[in-house]
Write a protein that holds these residues in place. Structure first.
Motif, PDB file in Angstrom:
ATOM      1  N   GLY A  13       0.811  -1.213   0.000  1.00  0.00           N
ATOM      2  CA  GLY A  13       0.000   0.000   0.000  1.00  0.00           C
ATOM      3  C   GLY A  13       0.843   1.261   0.000  1.00  0.00           C
ATOM      4  N   GLN A  14       1.913   1.251   0.764  1.00  0.00           N
ATOM      5  CA  GLN A  14       2.804   2.403   0.825  1.00  0.00           C
ATOM      6  C   GLN A  14       3.471   2.643  -0.525  1.00  0.00           C
ATOM      7  N   ARG A  15       3.891   1.562  -1.207  1.00  0.00           N
ATOM      8  CA  ARG A  15       4.505   1.722  -2.534  1.00  0.00           C
ATOM      9  C   ARG A  15       3.488   2.266  -3.541  1.00  0.00           C
ATOM     10  N   ILE A  16       2.243   1.806  -3.470  1.00  0.00           N
ATOM     11  CA  ILE A  16       1.195   2.319  -4.360  1.00  0.00           C
ATOM     12  C   ILE A  16       0.991   3.811  -4.097  1.00  0.00           C
ATOM     13  N   MET A  25      -1.039  11.854  -9.256  1.00  0.00           N
ATOM     14  CA  MET A  25      -2.389  11.346  -9.483  1.00  0.00           C
ATOM     15  C   MET A  25      -3.193  11.347  -8.187  1.00  0.00           C
ATOM     16  N   THR A  26      -4.490  11.585  -8.318  1.00  0.00           N
ATOM     17  CA  THR A  26      -5.401  11.396  -7.195  1.00  0.00           C
ATOM     18  C   THR A  26      -5.792   9.923  -7.135  1.00  0.00           C
ATOM     19  N   GLN A  27      -6.390   9.516  -6.033  1.00  0.00           N
ATOM     20  CA  GLN A  27      -6.901   8.141  -5.950  1.00  0.00           C
ATOM     21  C   GLN A  27      -7.941   7.903  -7.049  1.00  0.00           C
ATOM     22  N   GLU A  28      -8.742   8.908  -7.311  1.00  0.00           N
ATOM     23  CA  GLU A  28      -9.786   8.775  -8.336  1.00  0.00           C
ATOM     24  C   GLU A  28      -9.167   8.606  -9.725  1.00  0.00           C
ATOM     25  N   ALA A  29      -8.108   9.362 -10.001  1.00  0.00           N
ATOM     26  CA  ALA A  29      -7.448   9.243 -11.306  1.00  0.00           C
ATOM     27  C   ALA A  29      -6.807   7.875 -11.464  1.00  0.00           C
ATOM     28  N   THR A  37     -12.223   0.758  -8.558  1.00  0.00           N
ATOM     29  CA  THR A  37     -12.942   1.827  -7.865  1.00  0.00           C
ATOM     30  C   THR A  37     -11.982   2.653  -7.005  1.00  0.00           C
ATOM     31  N   ALA A  38     -12.382   3.871  -6.714  1.00  0.00           N
ATOM     32  CA  ALA A  38     -11.586   4.716  -5.824  1.00  0.00           C
ATOM     33  C   ALA A  38     -11.506   4.093  -4.433  1.00  0.00           C
ATOM     34  N   GLN A  39     -12.567   3.430  -4.009  1.00  0.00           N
ATOM     35  CA  GLN A  39     -12.548   2.747  -2.715  1.00  0.00           C
ATOM     36  C   GLN A  39     -11.507   1.626  -2.717  1.00  0.00           C
ATOM     37  N   PHE A  40     -11.398   0.910  -3.835  1.00  0.00           N
ATOM     38  CA  PHE A  40     -10.383  -0.136  -3.958  1.00  0.00           C
ATOM     39  C   PHE A  40      -8.992   0.455  -3.777  1.00  0.00           C
ATOM     40  N   VAL A  41      -8.722   1.586  -4.442  1.00  0.00           N
ATOM     41  CA  VAL A  41      -7.415   2.238  -4.326  1.00  0.00           C
ATOM     42  C   VAL A  41      -7.169   2.655  -2.877  1.00  0.00           C
ATOM     43  N   SER A  42      -8.177   3.217  -2.242  1.00  0.00           N
ATOM     44  CA  SER A  42      -8.051   3.645  -0.846  1.00  0.00           C
ATOM     45  C   SER A  42      -7.709   2.463   0.055  1.00  0.00           C
ATOM     46  N   TYR A  43      -8.425   1.363  -0.093  1.00  0.00           N
ATOM     47  CA  TYR A  43      -8.158   0.170   0.715  1.00  0.00           C
ATOM     48  C   TYR A  43      -6.776  -0.403   0.413  1.00  0.00           C
ATOM     49  N   ARG A  49      -6.724  -4.600   2.460  1.00  0.00           N
ATOM     50  CA  ARG A  49      -7.286  -5.742   1.745  1.00  0.00           C
ATOM     51  C   ARG A  49      -6.286  -6.257   0.723  1.00  0.00           C
ATOM     52  N   ALA A  50      -6.178  -7.575   0.637  1.00  0.00           N
ATOM     53  CA  ALA A  50      -5.332  -8.182  -0.387  1.00  0.00           C
ATOM     54  C   ALA A  50      -5.994  -7.981  -1.750  1.00  0.00           C
ATOM     55  N   MET A  51      -5.160  -7.950  -2.791  1.00  0.00           N
ATOM     56  CA  MET A  51      -5.674  -7.735  -4.145  1.00  0.00           C
ATOM     57  C   MET A  51      -5.632  -9.033  -4.940  1.00  0.00           C
ATOM     58  N   ARG A  52      -6.629  -9.192  -5.783  1.00  0.00           N
ATOM     59  CA  ARG A  52      -6.570 -10.299  -6.743  1.00  0.00           C
ATOM     60  C   ARG A  52      -5.477  -9.973  -7.753  1.00  0.00           C
ATOM     61  N   PRO A  53      -4.845 -10.997  -8.307  1.00  0.00           N
ATOM     62  CA  PRO A  53      -3.735 -10.756  -9.250  1.00  0.00           C
ATOM     63  C   PRO A  53      -4.096  -9.822 -10.393  1.00  0.00           C
ATOM     64  N   GLU A  54      -5.292  -9.955 -10.950  1.00  0.00           N
ATOM     65  CA  GLU A  54      -5.662  -9.110 -12.082  1.00  0.00           C
ATOM     66  C   GLU A  54      -5.756  -7.638 -11.678  1.00  0.00           C
ATOM     67  N   ASN A  55      -6.188  -7.367 -10.441  1.00  0.00           N
ATOM     68  CA  ASN A  55      -6.262  -5.980  -9.974  1.00  0.00           C
ATOM     69  C   ASN A  55      -4.877  -5.433  -9.660  1.00  0.00           C
ATOM     70  N   LEU A  56      -3.998  -6.267  -9.140  1.00  0.00           N
ATOM     71  CA  LEU A  56      -2.618  -5.850  -8.909  1.00  0.00           C
ATOM     72  C   LEU A  56      -1.969  -5.454 -10.237  1.00  0.00           C
TER      73      LEU A  56
END
Length: 116
Positions: A13-16, A25-29, A37-43, A49-56
Motif C-alpha cells: 500500500g505504501q509503494r502504491i 495522481m489522485t486516488q480517483e485518477a 474503484t476509488a474505494q479499492f485504491v483507498s483500501y 485488503r489483499a488484491m486479486r492478481p488481475e487488480n494488482l
C-alpha cells in the motif's frame, strides 16, 4: 499483533501511495486509469485488503511499474524496460541530460551499490 501478511499489505500500500503521488495522481485518477474503484485504491493504499492478481496488474500498469515492484519493492527487468520506453520518447539531447542525472546519482550514492 501485526502479522507478516498485514505488514506486507501495508508495504504494498505504501509503494502504491508513493508512486501515485510521484505521478501527481489522485486516488480517483488512479482508479479510473486502473479500471478499479476509488474505494479499492483507498483500501489498497491503506493495506486493508489483499488484491486479486488481475487488480494488482491493473494498478501496476496504471502506475507504470511492474507488479513485482509493488509486491517486493525490487526493480526488475520489466521496470527497466518501462524506463527504456520512456527514454525512447525523448530527443537525443534530453537523453544526454537524463544520462547526466544518472551519472550524478551514481557518483553521489555509489555506482555499484543497490539503493533501497
Amino acid at each position: 499483533m501485526v502479522t507478516d501478511a498485514a505488514l506486507c499489505l501495508k508495504e504494498i500500500g505504501q509503494r502504491i501511495l508513493e508512486r501515485r503521488k510521484k505521478l501527481g495522481m489522485t486516488q480517483e485518477a488512479l482508479a479510473e486509469k486502473g479500471d478499479v474503484t476509488a474505494q479499492f485504491v483507498s483500501y489498497a493504499e491503506a493495506g486493508k485488503r489483499a488484491m486479486r492478481p488481475e487488480n494488482l496488474l491493473k494498478i501496476a500498469t496504471a502506475l507504470e511499474v511492474s507488479a513485482d515492484y509493488l509486491l517486493t519493492g525490487e526493480i526488475i527487468d520489466k521496470d527497466l524496460l518501462i524506463l527504456a520506453d520512456k527514454l525512447r520518447t525523448l530527443t537525443p539531447s534530453q537523453v544526454r541530460i537524463v544520462e547526466g542525472i544518472i551519472d550524478e546519482c551514481r557518483a553521489l550514492y555509489g555506482s555499484g551499490e543497490k539503493q533501497t
